[in-house]
Design a protein around this motif. Structure first.
Motif, PDB file in Angstrom:
ATOM      1  N   THR A 109       0.693  -1.387   0.069  1.00  0.00           N
ATOM      2  CA  THR A 109      -0.275   0.590  -0.188  1.00  0.00           C
ATOM      3  C   THR A 109       0.661   1.604   0.137  1.00  0.00           C
ATOM      4  N   GLY A 161       1.495   2.131  -3.146  1.00  0.00           N
ATOM      5  CA  GLY A 161       0.025   2.998  -3.874  1.00  0.00           C
ATOM      6  C   GLY A 161      -0.040   2.243  -4.632  1.00  0.00           C
ATOM      7  N   CYS A 162       0.068   0.682  -4.136  1.00  0.00           N
ATOM      8  CA  CYS A 162      -1.015  -0.842  -4.826  1.00  0.00           C
ATOM      9  C   CYS A 162      -2.386  -0.403  -4.269  1.00  0.00           C
TER      10      CYS A 162
END
Length: 152
Positions: free
Chosen positions: A130, A133-134
């Protein structure tokens, strides 16, 4: 861009949950790689999947054979995905990098909720992915059915 789905196993073990997720992935038209960390464990999983329900057939193979590229489901301990997988399922703490989440349709991280080390490893993977940026979702079966508990 894909997403990482975290599956916190507390009611059913990996060998009961994985076939369900594999069937759904195959129904979506995806080839799947199941990545583990131990060859012996992957061999056990291979045998277990072949001994599935009498009314079902889950086509799969263990990496290292001559037909890896043709397998709809490939069990492996390697980072490479020779079967051109659209979905990666990481088990037993196998690593996943943000680039894989971005490149694949789906990444599933299955972890044993009764193993504190596995829970800690999954939390670390959540933070890493996360932070990069996932997109990620956390699913729990604590209530007896799968429920989405968090999303990033």
């Amino acid at each position: 861009m894909g997403a990482a789905f975290f599956y916190h196993l507390t009611q059913r073990p990996l060998e009961a949950t994985l076939p369900v997720l594999l069937e759904k992935s195959l129904a979506a038209g995806w080839r799947v790689a199941v990545r583990g960390v131990d060859r012996d464990r992957m061999e056990w999983l291979d045998r277990t999947l072949w001994q599935g329900p009498d009314d079902g057939f889950l086509p799969h193979g263990l990496a290292g054979g001559p037909h890896d590229a043709l397998q709809p489901v490939l069990l492996t301990t390697d980072a490479a995905l020779p079967n051109d997988a659209a979905c990666l399922m990481a088990v037993d703490g196998a690593g996943v990098v943000p680039e894989e989440v971005s490149a694949l349709d789906r990444v599933c991280i299955l972890f044993d909720g009764h193993d504190p080390a596995a829970v800690d490893a999954a939390r670390g993977q959540w933070r890493t992915l996360t932070k990069a940026g996932c997109a990620a979702q956390y699913w729990s079966e604590e209530s007896g059915r799968w429920e989405k508990k968090a999303e990033a």
